[in-house]
Design a protein around this motif. Sequence first.
Motif, PDB file in Angstrom:
ATOM      1  N   GLN A 111     -35.344  -6.512  40.998  1.00 41.74           N
ATOM      2  CA  GLN A 111     -36.119  -7.065  39.884  1.00 41.74           C
ATOM      3  C   GLN A 111     -36.292  -6.080  38.725  1.00 41.74           C
ATOM      4  O   GLN A 111     -36.688  -6.482  37.629  1.00 41.74           O
ATOM      5  CB  GLN A 111     -37.503  -7.495  40.389  1.00 41.74           C
ATOM      6  CG  GLN A 111     -37.488  -8.543  41.486  1.00 41.74           C
ATOM      7  CD  GLN A 111     -36.898  -9.857  41.043  1.00 41.74           C
ATOM      8  OE1 GLN A 111     -37.293 -10.402  40.004  1.00 41.74           O
ATOM      9  NE2 GLN A 111     -35.941 -10.379  41.791  1.00 41.74           N
ATOM     10  N   VAL A 112     -36.026  -4.797  38.980  1.00 41.20           N
ATOM     11  CA  VAL A 112     -36.217  -3.791  37.919  1.00 41.20           C
ATOM     12  C   VAL A 112     -34.935  -2.960  37.756  1.00 41.20           C
ATOM     13  O   VAL A 112     -34.910  -1.768  38.077  1.00 41.20           O
ATOM     14  CB  VAL A 112     -37.438  -2.882  38.206  1.00 41.20           C
ATOM     15  CG1 VAL A 112     -38.734  -3.626  37.997  1.00 41.20           C
ATOM     16  CG2 VAL A 112     -37.386  -2.319  39.613  1.00 41.20           C
ATOM     17  N   PRO A 113     -33.861  -3.575  37.264  1.00 41.23           N
ATOM     18  CA  PRO A 113     -32.581  -2.857  37.139  1.00 41.23           C
ATOM     19  C   PRO A 113     -32.649  -1.674  36.182  1.00 41.23           C
ATOM     20  O   PRO A 113     -31.781  -0.795  36.215  1.00 41.23           O
ATOM     21  CB  PRO A 113     -31.631  -3.946  36.605  1.00 41.23           C
ATOM     22  CG  PRO A 113     -32.520  -4.952  35.966  1.00 41.23           C
ATOM     23  CD  PRO A 113     -33.771  -4.954  36.766  1.00 41.23           C
ATOM     24  N   GLU A 114     -33.675  -1.633  35.335  1.00 36.40           N
ATOM     25  CA  GLU A 114     -33.816  -0.517  34.396  1.00 36.40           C
ATOM     26  C   GLU A 114     -34.267   0.778  35.081  1.00 36.40           C
ATOM     27  O   GLU A 114     -34.204   1.856  34.498  1.00 36.40           O
ATOM     28  CB  GLU A 114     -34.822  -0.889  33.290  1.00 36.40           C
ATOM     29  CG  GLU A 114     -36.276  -1.023  33.727  1.00 36.40           C
ATOM     30  CD  GLU A 114     -36.641  -2.395  34.276  1.00 36.40           C
ATOM     31  OE1 GLU A 114     -37.856  -2.681  34.345  1.00 36.40           O
ATOM     32  OE2 GLU A 114     -35.727  -3.165  34.631  1.00 36.40           O
ATOM     33  N   LYS A 115     -34.708   0.676  36.342  1.00 35.35           N
ATOM     34  CA  LYS A 115     -35.159   1.843  37.092  1.00 35.35           C
ATOM     35  C   LYS A 115     -34.126   2.233  38.150  1.00 35.35           C
ATOM     36  O   LYS A 115     -33.365   1.389  38.643  1.00 35.35           O
ATOM     37  CB  LYS A 115     -36.489   1.548  37.800  1.00 35.35           C
ATOM     38  CG  LYS A 115     -37.636   1.151  36.883  1.00 35.35           C
ATOM     39  CD  LYS A 115     -38.221   2.339  36.169  1.00 35.35           C
ATOM     40  CE  LYS A 115     -39.491   1.949  35.417  1.00 35.35           C
ATOM     41  NZ  LYS A 115     -40.094   3.112  34.721  1.00 35.35           N
ATOM     42  N   ASN A 116     -34.120   3.497  38.509  1.00 36.83           N
ATOM     43  CA  ASN A 116     -33.314   3.969  39.642  1.00 36.83           C
ATOM     44  C   ASN A 116     -34.238   4.025  40.857  1.00 36.83           C
ATOM     45  O   ASN A 116     -34.966   5.008  41.054  1.00 36.83           O
ATOM     46  CB  ASN A 116     -32.725   5.342  39.349  1.00 36.83           C
ATOM     47  CG  ASN A 116     -31.969   5.894  40.550  1.00 36.83           C
ATOM     48  OD1 ASN A 116     -31.329   5.152  41.296  1.00 36.83           O
ATOM     49  ND2 ASN A 116     -32.045   7.208  40.761  1.00 36.83           N
TER      50      ASN A 116
END
Length: 318
Positions: free
Chosen positions: A169-174
């Motif tokens: 759900q949060v592809p902007e985070k690693n």
Amino acid sequence: MVLREKMNAKMGDAELVAGIQRLKQEKDIVVLAHFYVQDEIQDVADYIGDSYQLAKLAKTTPQQTICFCGVNFMGESAKILSPGKRVIMPDIKAGCPMADMITTDEIERVKAQYDDLAVVAYVNTTAETKAHSDVCVTSSNCLEIVRSLPQKNIYFIPDINLGSYIKSQVPEKNVILHDGFCCVHHKIRVPAVQEMIEANPDYKVLVHPEAQAEVVALGDVVGSTKVLLDEVKKNDAPGYIVCTEVGILHQMQKAAPGKEFLVPTRTQTCRSMKRNTLQKLYDAMDTMTPEVKMDEELMQQALRPLEKMMELSLNLVR
């Protein structure tokens, strides 16, 4: 003590319930019960909820003694948030296998490998794990909190399934995952769920995000135990396929008595939660033991990520 135990052993459920209600008044005790404990304990509790709901609620109740019916990390959280109150548990040895799957050495090793890292601990963790973390999350606020963190790298501990859901759900985070898991939710299998869906196409599928990703993908509603219960209260489906621990069915059946509730597997039972019994609850209130006792410094360190969660949650609501 031996005589008391022998007398208590002869008490039936009705007598135990009456005794529990009496002890609440006599000893200024509030009884908190997790959704997953036995039905009869839910019925005698003053409040029922998930672990964080109850720990936060314990802070505001006027009673000076909290009897927490759940597993031991829940009693710890209640004590951390309410250090001035006495916290007792029916079975202080009731543990959470998932909470024990992460070690502080593992946390420190990952911290050393990544810059710009936030250690995000599921609230279902021990006080020691919390003390080595930056912020805690629950299954209901994890996505919003992770999105709000300034760090690019997120080490999510200990649940790989909830962590995988967040990662998707949060592809902007690693999002770096640990390999812990809930023994109950991890055993729910896709074929069993699909078989029920085919046999009951009008039923809604309710899934806790601690289940494996393939099961989560089948859910009509994915969320915390409270989210799933709230869905039952407001949805008009004729029935539900429930992919979480069976203890929640007691409250779901109360909320929607005309509906049918199905569970895909027989293994959706947390043995640790079921260690809480009416007899143990009565005995704990009668003797005011076993009591949750913690090192003061550890409590202060574990409080930080819990307070950070509350601060972020409050800001997200505004």
